[in-house]
Design an enzyme around this catalytic site. Structure first.
Site, PDB file in Angstrom:
ATOM      1  N   ASN A 156     -17.505   2.838   9.245  1.00 19.05           N
ATOM      2  CA  ASN A 156     -16.737   3.556   8.223  1.00 19.05           C
ATOM      3  C   ASN A 156     -16.866   2.824   6.900  1.00 19.05           C
ATOM      4  O   ASN A 156     -16.631   1.618   6.823  1.00 19.05           O
ATOM      5  CB  ASN A 156     -15.249   3.611   8.602  1.00 19.05           C
ATOM      6  CG  ASN A 156     -14.453   4.496   7.648  1.00 19.05           C
ATOM      7  OD1 ASN A 156     -14.680   5.705   7.598  1.00 19.05           O
ATOM      8  ND2 ASN A 156     -13.552   3.914   6.882  1.00 19.05           N
ATOM      9  N   GLU A 157     -17.243   3.548   5.882  1.00 24.08           N
ATOM     10  CA  GLU A 157     -17.334   2.979   4.534  1.00 24.08           C
ATOM     11  C   GLU A 157     -17.830   1.530   4.551  1.00 24.08           C
ATOM     12  O   GLU A 157     -17.130   0.596   4.139  1.00 24.08           O
ATOM     13  CB  GLU A 157     -15.984   3.061   3.818  1.00 24.08           C
ATOM     14  CG  GLU A 157     -15.596   4.472   3.464  1.00 24.08           C
ATOM     15  CD  GLU A 157     -14.379   4.553   2.545  1.00 24.08           C
ATOM     16  OE1 GLU A 157     -13.647   3.557   2.433  1.00 24.08           O
ATOM     17  OE2 GLU A 157     -14.174   5.608   1.955  1.00 24.08           O
ATOM     18  N   GLU A 313     -14.429  12.514   3.124  1.00 25.23           N
ATOM     19  CA  GLU A 313     -13.020  12.195   2.875  1.00 25.23           C
ATOM     20  C   GLU A 313     -12.662  12.561   1.448  1.00 25.23           C
ATOM     21  O   GLU A 313     -13.424  12.322   0.516  1.00 25.23           O
ATOM     22  CB  GLU A 313     -12.750  10.693   3.044  1.00 25.23           C
ATOM     23  CG  GLU A 313     -12.849  10.169   4.451  1.00 25.23           C
ATOM     24  CD  GLU A 313     -12.493   8.674   4.512  1.00 25.23           C
ATOM     25  OE1 GLU A 313     -11.749   8.198   3.626  1.00 25.23           O
ATOM     26  OE2 GLU A 313     -12.969   8.002   5.426  1.00 25.23           O
ATOM     27  N   GLU A 361      -1.054   2.942   5.368  1.00 20.99           N
ATOM     28  CA  GLU A 361      -1.417   4.187   4.692  1.00 20.99           C
ATOM     29  C   GLU A 361      -0.396   5.290   4.907  1.00 20.99           C
ATOM     30  O   GLU A 361      -0.718   6.474   4.807  1.00 20.99           O
ATOM     31  CB  GLU A 361      -2.821   4.621   5.126  1.00 20.99           C
ATOM     32  CG  GLU A 361      -3.851   3.646   4.581  1.00 20.99           C
ATOM     33  CD  GLU A 361      -5.294   4.035   4.831  1.00 20.99           C
ATOM     34  OE1 GLU A 361      -6.136   3.771   3.960  1.00 20.99           O
ATOM     35  OE2 GLU A 361      -5.575   4.588   5.916  1.00 20.99           O
ATOM     36  N   PHE A 363       1.972   6.339   3.124  1.00 16.11           N
ATOM     37  CA  PHE A 363       2.279   7.189   1.966  1.00 16.11           C
ATOM     38  C   PHE A 363       1.030   7.909   1.447  1.00 16.11           C
ATOM     39  O   PHE A 363       1.030   8.440   0.346  1.00 16.11           O
ATOM     40  CB  PHE A 363       2.926   6.357   0.856  1.00 16.11           C
ATOM     41  CG  PHE A 363       4.309   5.908   1.237  1.00 16.11           C
ATOM     42  CD1 PHE A 363       5.338   6.832   1.375  1.00 16.11           C
ATOM     43  CD2 PHE A 363       4.568   4.576   1.504  1.00 16.11           C
ATOM     44  CE1 PHE A 363       6.611   6.435   1.759  1.00 16.11           C
ATOM     45  CE2 PHE A 363       5.836   4.167   1.886  1.00 16.11           C
ATOM     46  CZ  PHE A 363       6.869   5.090   2.024  1.00 16.11           C
ATOM     47  N   HIS A 364      -0.031   7.907   2.242  1.00 13.54           N
ATOM     48  CA  HIS A 364      -1.254   8.623   1.853  1.00 13.54           C
ATOM     49  C   HIS A 364      -1.105  10.092   2.255  1.00 13.54           C
ATOM     50  O   HIS A 364      -0.567  10.397   3.308  1.00 13.54           O
ATOM     51  CB  HIS A 364      -2.448   8.004   2.586  1.00 13.54           C
ATOM     52  CG  HIS A 364      -3.779   8.367   2.005  1.00 13.54           C
ATOM     53  ND1 HIS A 364      -4.314   9.627   2.123  1.00 13.54           N
ATOM     54  CD2 HIS A 364      -4.673   7.639   1.297  1.00 13.54           C
ATOM     55  CE1 HIS A 364      -5.499   9.643   1.517  1.00 13.54           C
ATOM     56  NE2 HIS A 364      -5.737   8.443   1.003  1.00 13.54           N
TER      57      HIS A 364
HETATM   58  C1  GAL Z   1     -11.058   5.347   2.712  1.00  8.32           C
HETATM   59  C2  GAL Z   1     -11.130   5.031   4.188  1.00  8.32           C
HETATM   60  C3  GAL Z   1     -10.046   5.711   4.984  1.00  8.32           C
HETATM   61  C4  GAL Z   1      -8.743   5.607   4.265  1.00  8.32           C
HETATM   62  C5  GAL Z   1      -8.868   6.209   2.888  1.00  8.32           C
HETATM   63  C6  GAL Z   1      -7.590   6.200   2.098  1.00  8.32           C
HETATM   64  O1  GAL Z   1     -11.517   4.244   1.977  1.00  8.32           O
HETATM   65  O2  GAL Z   1     -12.374   5.371   4.729  1.00  8.32           O
HETATM   66  O3  GAL Z   1      -9.978   5.110   6.243  1.00  8.32           O
HETATM   67  O4  GAL Z   1      -8.373   4.268   4.178  1.00  8.32           O
HETATM   68  O5  GAL Z   1      -9.811   5.475   2.163  1.00  8.32           O
HETATM   69  O6  GAL Z   1      -7.764   6.744   0.816  1.00  8.32           O
END
Ligand code: GAL
Length: 675
Positions: A156-157, A313, A361, A363-364
């Site tokens: 991931n990233e 994403e 995360e 509050f995401h």
């Molecule tokens: C990305 C990541 C995700 C999540 C997201 C939050 O960098 O791949 O897992 O953390 O940001 O914005």
């Protein structure tokens, strides 16, 4: 070059992929059933599962627990939802660092980055690499023939938090990499120019990790470190891809990128995968957020030569990691999602499906927020799902582009170093150049320095906003392109050094002097803003001043002020049916608009149609037809002419019936047109 295997791209999807990161391990089983129901009613057809599940899948070294994942995949499959299954290697479990403390990364300042957040592994750790390989093999063998499996999501990233490491293992790998690159220490000494400042090395073993030093680091050493660090992470990806290809040769693989992410050479990484994807978190507080988004989309599409990509994403509402997290106002999520489709995306995904209750995360934003399905955000998710369903005919269509913008990581890494004439040329000049064309609705691809003259010939116009490092072969490709009738525009501080960062002598830019028809004797930071006088206009410029001698080119514009008043600032060299233009300063937005709109006219490049400011028009074309996207990025209603040959608005608007159509604030129409 990446030739998409017919089996291993997105063509078998036949619908725009829609969904998000799904983390069922954070929820009790009852919620899983509700999730699948809600996904179905939102039109979700693909979810990314297991991205941070390593500790859940392997609670103790070598003991795998997969029952929960079996259940999740079966449930999703029964609901008709495909899975983008992660290899789960993005964050090793705490036991890894406990048993193998040397697996933790060490940063440039010598600090060990420990457990408690994520991505705490050194790319050179044997324990990490072996553990990851075992996990990936286990997942591939167990789920390779699961009917829900649509795509592999590798790690991931990559490099998001740790893109370089200064461990003893990294040091050994650095020596090995340098040895294989240079073979002999004297070749390295020559390439690095170690005659300077007493830097001559007697053996590869003497070479340090380039961390803290008293003064400016050797430029070539720094560039090699960036190449090595990018290669190190790419190697992790390639290790996983090799296992997946061996066990599941028919399943496409991808890893999620982060736009113009400086540490990693995505041209090279994209060659190792089947499908490109991007994570794009625009800041809704920025009224121009859609402009860099367009550039990212163009890069993602270009990384595999026009192949459709996935927006992997984005947030439906807010992120949690800015100091002030502004939400996407009603309609913006739809608008920006459809903008990605307009730039070639065949998948629109989110982070994440359900908002977390715990963890960093919580509050995401999410497709199902804390408020639940009865919420504005979820209703917009359901509506977007329906809209994307209507866009199925667009799947697979390409984005025709007549302009190619050269973009190269090597050059970006090198031009950003210190001790240059000015730190105002940064390698990000392509952003302003892309913006100028975006505002005129001219479609652009990005092209790499791996492109040949034949590849370049696909474009009527090739732009080089900055290319500090140039290889002899790419200089030849540009020369051949112009000789064959192509039009080239080059920005300042380009073609100055070779791949070892050695300067070409006899006047800059040595590698392109002939094709540009100029010779630059001096380069300096311009002390004060200046004006470029062109036929009938005065353009503002700043930051950079080249002292240009015309050697076949003519001056299109001259400096107005300073000791160099009257000297050429912008030059133009006709070469047969082609041309090469050079800009020896940094033009402001109006200046770039003048330069690039003129270049488009000369090259016969035009926007598909005229639209009012703030409205974007973009085209995709393929077997299913020609689709004109009209995107209103303003908060006001606008009226635009109906595109020629429009048959219907796929989004159900009345669009195609009259000579004009109206788009509400943030409104979008996708018109299927006769070719
Ligand atoms: C990305 C990541 C995700 C999540 C997201 C939050 O960098 O791949 O897992 O953390 O940001 O914005």
């Amino acid at each position: 070059m990446p030739a998409a295997s017919p089996r291993r791209d997105l063509s078998h999807f036949r619908a725009i992929a829609y969904g998000g990161d799904y983390n069922p391990e954070q929820w009790p089983r009852e919620v899983w059933r509700e999730d699948v129901e809600l996904m179905r009613s939102a039109g979700v057809n693909l979810v990314s599962v297991g991205i941070f599940s390593w500790a859940w899948l392997e609670p103790e070294p070598g003991r795998y627990e997969t029952g929960w994942l079996d259940e999740v995949l079966d449930l999703l499959h029964a609901g008709g939802i495909g899975v983008n299954l992660a290899t789960a290697t993005a964050s090793p479990p705490p036991w890894m660092a406990h048993l193998h403390p040397e697996s933790l990364p060490i940063d440039r300042r010598g600090r060990v980055l420990g457990v408690g957040s994520r991505q705490q592994y050194c790319p050179h750790s044997t324990a990490y690499r072996e553990g990851a390989a075992r996990l990936v093999r286990m997942l591939a063998e167990r789920y390779g023939s699961h009917p829900a499996l649509a795509l592999w999501h590798v790690n991931n990233e990559y490099g998001c938090h740790v893109h370089e490491s200064f461990t003893p293992a990294a040091h050994a790998a650095w020596h090995a990499w340098l040895t294989s690159r240079y073979t002999t220490i004297s070749a390295l000494n020559d390439a690095w120019g170690t005659a300077f400042w007493s830097q001559r090395y007697g053996s590869f073993g003497e070479i340090p990790l380039p961390a803290a030093m008293p003064s400016f680091a050797n430029p070539t050493m720094q560039l090699d470190w960036r190449r090595f660090s990018s290669w190190s992470i790419e190697r992790l990806m390639r290790d996983e891809v090799a296992i997946l290809r061996e066990v599941t040769p028919d399943v496409p693989v991808n890893t999620n990128f982060m736009g113009f992410f400086e540490p990693l050479d995505y041209w090279s990484m994209a060659e190792a995968e089947d499908v490109v994807s991007d994570d794009n978190y625009q800041d809704p507080a920025d009224p121009e957020a859609h402009i860099p988004s367009a550039a990212r989309g163009d890069l993602m599409r270009s990384l595999r030569r026009g192949q459709p990509w996935i927006l992997m994403e984005q947030t439906p509402s807010t992120v949690n990691w800015r100091q002030r997290n502004v939400t996407k106002a009603p309609g913006r999520m739809r608008l920006w999602s459809l903008q990605s489709v307009a730039h070639g995306a065949d998948g629109i995904m989110f982070f994440q499906w359900r908002a977390a209750r715990a963890g960093a995360e919580r509050f995401h934003g999410a497709m199902v927020p804390h408020a639940g399905a009865d919420s504005r955000v979820h209703r917009e998710i359901v509506e977007l799902g329906a809209d994307l369903g209507r866009l199925a005919p667009v799947v697979g269509a390409r984005v025709p582009a007549d302009v190619g913008i050269v973009f190269d990581w090597d050059s970006w890494w090198a031009v950003g170093q210190s001790s240059h004439p000015s730190s105002d040329v940064t390698g990000r000049e392509h952003e302003a150049w892309h913006r100028a064309l975006f505002l005129r609705n001219v479609a652009t691809d990005y092209v790499s320095t791996r492109h040949t003259a034949d590849d370049l010939r696909a474009y009527k116009l090739v732009l080089v906003p900055n290319l500090y490092v140039i290889t002899a072969s790419f200089a030849d490709a540009l020369r051949e392109y112009v000789a064959g009738g192509g039009h080239l525009v080059v920005g300042p501080f380009s073609a100055i050094v070779d791949e070892h960062l050695h300067i070409g002598l006899g006047g800059y830019p040595a590698a392109l002097r002939d094709v540009l028809g100029i010779r630059i004797e001096e380069m300096e930071a311009m002390a004060a803003p200046n004006t470029v006088m062109v036929d009938g206009a005065r353009l503002r410029c700043s930051a950079w001043h080249d002292v240009i001698e015309l050697q076949g080119a003519s001056a299109l514009g001259t400096f107005a002020d300073g000791w160099f008043a009257g000297d050429p600032a912008v030059t133009h060299h006709r070469v047969g049916a082609g041309s090469a233009t050079y800009v020896g300063t940094v033009l402001d937005a109006d200046g770039l608009d003048w330069l690039l709109s003129g270049a488009c006219r000369a090259a016969g490049v035009a926007a598909p149609m005229e639209v009012p400011p703030g409205v974007e028009v973009a085209v995709r074309a393929g077997a299913g037809g020609r689709f004109v996207f009209l995107l209103n990025h303003t908060d006001a209603e606008v009226t635009v002419p109906t595109p020629q040959g429009a048959v219907e608005d796929l989004l159900g608007g009345p669009g195609a019936t009259g000579p004009e159509l109206t788009l509400g604030p943030a409104g979008v129409a996708v018109l299927r047109c006769r070719a």
